[in-house]
Each structure stands twice: as structure tokens, then as C-alpha cells.
Design an enzyme around this catalytic site. Structure first.
Site, short mmCIF file in Angstrom:
data_model
loop_
_atom_site.label_atom_id
_atom_site.label_comp_id
_atom_site.label_asym_id
_atom_site.label_seq_id
_atom_site.Cartn_x
_atom_site.Cartn_y
_atom_site.Cartn_z
N SER A 1 4.85 -1.70 6.65
CA SER A 1 4.56 -2.94 5.93
C SER A 1 5.11 -2.89 4.51
O SER A 1 5.58 -1.84 4.06
CB SER A 1 3.04 -3.21 5.89
OG SER A 1 2.43 -2.48 4.85
N ASP B 1 4.10 5.84 9.94
CA ASP B 1 2.96 5.11 9.37
C ASP B 1 1.72 5.42 10.20
O ASP B 1 1.80 6.09 11.24
CB ASP B 1 3.26 3.59 9.38
CG ASP B 1 2.56 2.83 8.25
OD1 ASP B 1 3.26 2.25 7.40
OD2 ASP B 1 1.30 2.82 8.22
N CYS C 1 7.13 5.78 0.94
CA CYS C 1 6.46 4.56 0.50
C CYS C 1 4.96 4.58 0.80
O CYS C 1 4.23 3.73 0.29
CB CYS C 1 7.06 3.34 1.20
SG CYS C 1 8.28 2.47 0.22
N TYR D 1 -4.98 6.72 -9.04
CA TYR D 1 -3.68 6.12 -8.71
C TYR D 1 -2.63 6.51 -9.76
O TYR D 1 -1.52 6.92 -9.42
CB TYR D 1 -3.85 4.61 -8.61
CG TYR D 1 -2.62 3.88 -8.14
CD1 TYR D 1 -2.24 3.92 -6.79
CD2 TYR D 1 -1.82 3.15 -9.02
CE1 TYR D 1 -1.10 3.25 -6.36
CE2 TYR D 1 -0.69 2.48 -8.59
CZ TYR D 1 -0.33 2.53 -7.26
OH TYR D 1 0.79 1.87 -6.82
N1 LIG Z 1 3.49 -3.64 -4.09
C1 LIG Z 1 3.62 -3.35 -5.38
O1 LIG Z 1 3.63 -4.21 -6.26
C2 LIG Z 1 3.79 -1.91 -5.80
C3 LIG Z 1 4.01 -1.63 -7.15
C4 LIG Z 1 4.19 -0.30 -7.52
C5 LIG Z 1 4.15 0.70 -6.58
N2 LIG Z 1 3.91 0.40 -5.27
C6 LIG Z 1 3.87 1.50 -4.32
O2 LIG Z 1 4.76 1.19 -3.27
C7 LIG Z 1 4.30 1.78 -2.06
C8 LIG Z 1 4.21 0.71 -0.98
O3 LIG Z 1 3.36 -0.32 -1.45
P1 LIG Z 1 3.17 -1.68 -0.66
O4 LIG Z 1 2.78 -2.71 -1.66
O5 LIG Z 1 4.35 -1.93 0.20
O6 LIG Z 1 1.87 -1.35 0.18
P2 LIG Z 1 1.51 -1.60 1.72
O7 LIG Z 1 0.02 -1.41 1.80
O8 LIG Z 1 2.09 -2.88 2.23
O9 LIG Z 1 2.25 -0.41 2.45
C9 LIG Z 1 1.76 0.90 2.41
C10 LIG Z 1 1.91 1.48 3.81
O10 LIG Z 1 1.45 2.84 3.75
C11 LIG Z 1 0.75 3.09 4.95
N3 LIG Z 1 -0.16 4.21 4.78
C12 LIG Z 1 -1.35 4.25 4.14
N4 LIG Z 1 -1.92 5.45 4.24
C13 LIG Z 1 -1.06 6.21 4.95
C14 LIG Z 1 -1.07 7.56 5.39
N5 LIG Z 1 -2.11 8.37 5.13
N6 LIG Z 1 -0.01 8.03 6.10
C15 LIG Z 1 1.04 7.20 6.39
N7 LIG Z 1 1.10 5.92 6.01
C16 LIG Z 1 0.06 5.42 5.30
C17 LIG Z 1 0.02 1.78 5.26
O11 LIG Z 1 -0.40 1.70 6.62
C18 LIG Z 1 1.06 0.76 4.88
O12 LIG Z 1 1.88 0.42 5.99
C19 LIG Z 1 2.94 2.41 -2.40
O13 LIG Z 1 3.13 3.79 -2.64
C20 LIG Z 1 2.51 1.70 -3.67
O14 LIG Z 1 1.66 2.51 -4.45
C21 LIG Z 1 3.74 -0.87 -4.87
#
Ligand SMILES: NC(=O)c1ccc[n+]([C@@H]2O[C@H](COP(=O)([O-])OP(=O)(O)OC[C@H]3O[C@@H](n4cnc5c(N)ncnc54)[C@H](O)[C@@H]3O)[C@@H](O)[C@H]2O)c1
Length: 172
Positions: free
Chosen positions: A15, A37, A87, A163
Site C-alpha cells: 500500500s 508485506d 517502505c 517514530y
Molecule cells: N505517507 C507519508 O506522508 C509519509 C511521510 C514520511 C514517511 N513515510 C514513511 O513511508 C513509509 C510508507 O508509508 P505509507 O504512508 O505508504 O504507509 P502505509 O501504511 O500505506 O504503508 C505501510 C505498509 O507497511 C506494511 N507493514 C506494516 N508493518 C509491517 C511489518 N511488520 N512487516 C512488513 N510490512 C509491514 C503495511 O501493511 C503497509 O502496507 C513508512 O515507513 C512511513 O513511515 C510516509
């Protein structure tokens, strides 16, 4: 790095940002995309959307056996790995003490560090090991690893102590 004929593995690839990377890699001609995932429904749906060059592996990055098996699956399915994108990540907001002075639950802090920081490093080390078998390209690189940090690494908000620490660790 050029995406054509490359093999890409993405933790948290079912995702959000990870799924976006998977779609972009496919559209730019990747030979194989492995989605790692814990969200099996989303992972399988994305593979259906992307087609036969994509594969889904259930992989909880907190479990080193899962990570090692997922990288072994990438090698047996595609024969190599060129780009690894970490990710998988979760957010967590909890003040260090509650308004009544009760200390925060340490389990939440541990979980964030285990997934965001240790899980990313574990994935990176297994990915790097497989990449080390690649012939170097013109610039000498055998592959690339991308860690997903956050602005919170150096400007965390209230309650983001776990975090921010996890993302600062990736930054380092
Ligand atoms: N969305 C943002 O604005 C943003 C900003 C800065 C950093 N990030 C970072 O980007 C990355 C992705 O964020 P996102 O917004 O796409 O989040 P998201 O929740 O859409 O995707 C994260 C994915 O990680 C998976 N996941 C969770 N725990 C897991 C585990 N133990 N093992 C394997 N997979 C696991 C989830 O099932 C999910 O599919 C994250 O590390 C987040 O901290 C996101």
C-alpha cells in the site's frame, strides 16, 4: 539507476508509497517486482493488478526468518535483486508521560523501533548480500537500497518520540 530489466523488492509494498514504487517500477520496465508485506489481501490484489512479473511474499520485517526467506524467494524467482526499497513502517503517537504522570507503555516504542528501524536494516543487509552477487555496472554499483525516513527524523511532533527515533536511525 535504470529500471529496465531490473528486479525490485519492496517491504511495505502492498500500500501507500511502497505500492506506488511497485507500480512505477513496472511501468518503467522492471523485470520483476516483489511485494513484501503483512497485508496479504492488499498484496495479492496488487500482484493481480501488476501481472505475472510481480510476486507477493508474506513478510513481517520484525521476523528475521521471514526477511531471509523473502530474499531467498526473490533469488529463486528472479535470479537477482537490483533495487531494494524499505517502505514498511508504522506511526505511533504517545506522550512520554500521561497527564496524570503515568509513564508511556514501552511496548509501543519497541514495536516502532522493531518495524521501522531494525526491520529496515535487516531487509537491507539481506538485500545487500544478494546484490553482492551481481556483476558491477559501469559506475561500479551492484544495486541500490532506499530507506524511507521522514521529516520527523529531525523535526518530530509531540508524542512522536518512537517514530522520530526510528526515522533518525534510518537517516544515520
Ligand atoms: N505517507 C507519508 O506522508 C509519509 C511521510 C514520511 C514517511 N513515510 C514513511 O513511508 C513509509 C510508507 O508509508 P505509507 O504512508 O505508504 O504507509 P502505509 O501504511 O500505506 O504503508 C505501510 C505498509 O507497511 C506494511 N507493514 C506494516 N508493518 C509491517 C511489518 N511488520 N512487516 C512488513 N510490512 C509491514 C503495511 O501493511 C503497509 O502496507 C513508512 O515507513 C512511513 O513511515 C510516509
Amino acid at each position: 539507476m535504470r529500471m529496465d530489466d531490473s528486479v525490485v523488492a519492496i517491504t511495505g509494498g502492498a500500500s501507500g508509497l511502497g505500492a506506488g514504487v511497485a507500480r512505477r517500477a513496472m511501468s518503467q520496465g522492471a523485470r520483476g517486482v516483489a511485494i513484501l508485506d503483512v497485508n496479504d489481501d492488499l498484496g495479492h490484489a496488487l500482484v493481480k493488478e501488476l501481472g505475472s512479473a510481480a510476486t507477493y511474499v508474506h513478510c513481517d520485517v520484525r521476523n528475521s526468518d521471514d526477511v531471509s526467506a523473502a530474499i531467498a524467494h526473490v533469488e529463486s524467482t528472479f535470479g537477482a535483486l537490483h533495487l531494494a526499497v524499505a517502505c514498511a513502517g508504522i506511526g505511533w503517537v504517545e506522550r512520554t508521560i500521561a497527564k496524570d504522570g503515568t509513564p508511556a507503555n514501552l511496548d509501543g516504542y519497541r514495536r516502532v523501533i522493531e518495524i521501522n528501524l531494525i526491520g529496515s536494516y535487516d531487509f537491507a543487509r539481506h538485500a545487500a548480500s544478494l546484490m553482492s552477487k551481481n556483476e558491477p555496472g559501469d559506475s561500479g554499483e551492484r544495486g541500490a537500497i532506499v530507506m524511507t525516513a521522514s521529516l520527523a527524523a529531525y523535526d518530530g511532533q509531540t508524542g512522536q518520540v518512537a517514530y522520530s527515533a526510528s526515522k533518525e536511525g534510518l537517516w544515520a
